[in-house]
Design an enzyme around this catalytic site. Sequence first.
Site, PDB file in Angstrom:
ATOM      1  N   SER A 245       0.904  -1.087   0.032  1.00 43.11           N
ATOM      2  CA  SER A 245       0.051  -0.174  -0.078  1.00 43.11           C
ATOM      3  C   SER A 245       1.068   1.185   0.071  1.00 43.11           C
ATOM      4  O   SER A 245       1.748   1.238  -0.659  1.00 43.11           O
ATOM      5  CB  SER A 245      -1.040  -0.193   1.678  1.00 43.11           C
ATOM      6  OG  SER A 245      -2.245   0.540   0.980  1.00 43.11           O
ATOM      7  N   ASP A 409     -10.178  -2.950  -5.388  1.00 38.38           N
ATOM      8  CA  ASP A 409     -10.157  -4.191  -3.781  1.00 38.38           C
ATOM      9  C   ASP A 409     -10.665  -4.478  -3.348  1.00 38.38           C
ATOM     10  O   ASP A 409     -10.261  -4.208  -2.083  1.00 38.38           O
ATOM     11  CB  ASP A 409      -8.654  -4.096  -3.820  1.00 38.38           C
ATOM     12  CG  ASP A 409      -7.828  -2.366  -3.281  1.00 38.38           C
ATOM     13  OD1 ASP A 409      -8.249  -2.106  -2.806  1.00 38.38           O
ATOM     14  OD2 ASP A 409      -6.435  -2.792  -2.710  1.00 38.38           O
ATOM     15  N   HIS A 441      -7.515  -5.382  -0.022  1.00 38.06           N
ATOM     16  CA  HIS A 441      -6.872  -4.211   0.066  1.00 38.06           C
ATOM     17  C   HIS A 441      -5.998  -5.167   1.506  1.00 38.06           C
ATOM     18  O   HIS A 441      -4.767  -5.497   0.964  1.00 38.06           O
ATOM     19  CB  HIS A 441      -6.833  -3.270  -0.012  1.00 38.06           C
ATOM     20  CG  HIS A 441      -6.090  -2.201   0.238  1.00 38.06           C
ATOM     21  ND1 HIS A 441      -5.560  -1.759  -1.121  1.00 38.06           N
ATOM     22  CD2 HIS A 441      -5.219  -1.728   1.363  1.00 38.06           C
ATOM     23  CE1 HIS A 441      -4.448  -0.999  -0.525  1.00 38.06           C
ATOM     24  NE2 HIS A 441      -4.328  -0.786   0.339  1.00 38.06           N
TER      25      HIS A 441
END
Length: 475
Positions: A245, A409, A441
Site C-alpha cells: 500500500s 480491491d 486490499h
Amino acid sequence: MYCHLDSFYQGDRKQVATRLNSSREETAANTAAGGKHTKRTMGSSGRVWPLLTLAFLLGLHHTSCFWILNVVFPPNSNAQNHSGITPPLIIVPGNLGNRLEAKINKPQLVHWMCYKKTVHWFPLWIDLNMFMPIGVDCWIDNIRLVYNRTSRRSFNSPGVQVRVPGFGQTYPIEFLDNNKLAGYFYTMVQHLVNIGYTRNETVRGAPYDWRLTPNENAEYLIKLQELVEQMYEQYQEPVYLLGHSMGCHYVLYFLNHQPQAWKDKYIRGFISLAAPWGGAVKVLRVIASGENDGIPMISNIKIREEQRMATTNPWMLPTEKAWPKEHIFLSTPKFNYTRQDYQRFFKDINFEDGWYMWEDTKNLTADLHPPGVEVWCMYGVGLPTPVTNIYDEGYPNADPVDYVYDDGDDTVGSRSMSLCKNWSGQQEKPVHVTEYRGLPHLDIVFNEKVLNQIQQILEGKSEIPNEVDVRSGQI
C-alpha cells in the site's frame, strides 16, 4: 495500509484461549523474575487491557469494518516446497502498518484522567486505550501532529516524543501490539521462515513513522539505505524490497533518489502489493468526515482530528495520472468536488492546513517516475470500490449517505493500482503485473496464492501469471 475491509478472518475460541493463557504466563514469568508492574492511567496499557479489548472484539458483529478484526487471527502459513534459495529481503509496511512508541511530559492535558508524564516508552500504536471512551481523547492528543505553515514542517504534540521501535527487525510489522492480538505481516514472515528465511537476518522489517511523508523522514531513508548496503555486504547478493500500500510509495521515493549505479549493484527487485499509485479516493472521505473503520466507541468526527494531522493523508489524494479532471470524488448539496477543487475542498471543511500539506507533498511521487529496478506489481481487482462519496446537508460533519462504485480491491480503485503497467515502456528493467481477482486490499499480505508467488519471485522462477482468481482457485 488503507483499510476498509469487509471480511473477518474466523479464528476459533481455542486460539483466543491460547493467546490469553500465553499472556498470563508471560505476566507470571515477569513477576517471578522480579519485574515491576507500573500502574498507569491513560498514558499506556496494562495487562488488563488485552482481556478487555479481546472481549470487546469478540462481542462485535463479525461483519464490522474495523480493520483490526481482520487481523486478530492471522492465518498460518502453509508453505511446503521450497528450493532453499533465500535472497535478502526488506519489507516496508503501509500506512498504520508498524508500531509506534511514545514518552510524554505534557504541559497540559485534554482530560484530567490522561497520563501527564512517563519515565519509560509506552505503546502509542496500537495503544489499547484508544478503545476506551476517555482514553481515545488522551490517545489522539498523544499521536496527533502539529503542522507549521511557516516552516512547512510537522511536529509532535507538545510534550510528546515519538519513536519507531525495532528498525531492521520484523516484530514491529508482524504484530502491531505487544500482546500479538493485531497481526499484519506475521503470516508472510512465517511463510518466509518456513521456506528457509531467518527473522532479522535474511528477512528484515523497515518500519517508519507513517504519520510523516518521506520529505520529512530523511533519517529513515538514510537508515533504509544503510540496511540495504549492510545486507548486501553480509550475503553478497542484491536485496529485494517489498512494500504494501502506501509503503510502496515510500519505496518508490527511496529508489527515485538513488543513482542508477547504486540500484544496479544493491537492488535485485521491487515487489509492490496493492499500491495506490494514483492515490486513494477514500482519503478524501477520511479528511472530510473521518473514518473510524467500525470502532463503535470512536466517532468519525473525533478520529478525524488525528487523521487530518497526518501529512501522509494529503499525500495520498487522487492524482491526475489516474483520474480525469471532471471526476467527482465528493458530491454534496452545495458543491461537487473534483481534483481541480482541492483548495476549495480544504477551505470548505475548515482545514486549510491540508492545502499546504498537499502542496508540500503532491510532487513527491505523483509523476510515478519509474523505479529503475525490476518490478513485480500485484494488486486485487473485481471488488466494488467507492470512487464517489455522496453527502447530504450534514457534510462534512456526517457520514456519506451513498457511494458510486468502480472496480478495485474494496479500498483502492484498479485504475490507480494499475498505473505500474506504464513503467513497462519507461525503463529497461522488466515490469511484471499480476491482478488478483476478488482479493481485498489488506488480504493481499495474507493470501496463500500471493505468498506462493512471492516465493517464486524470490527463488528466481520466471513464470508470473497475469491474473489469478482467488475465488475460484483458477489462474
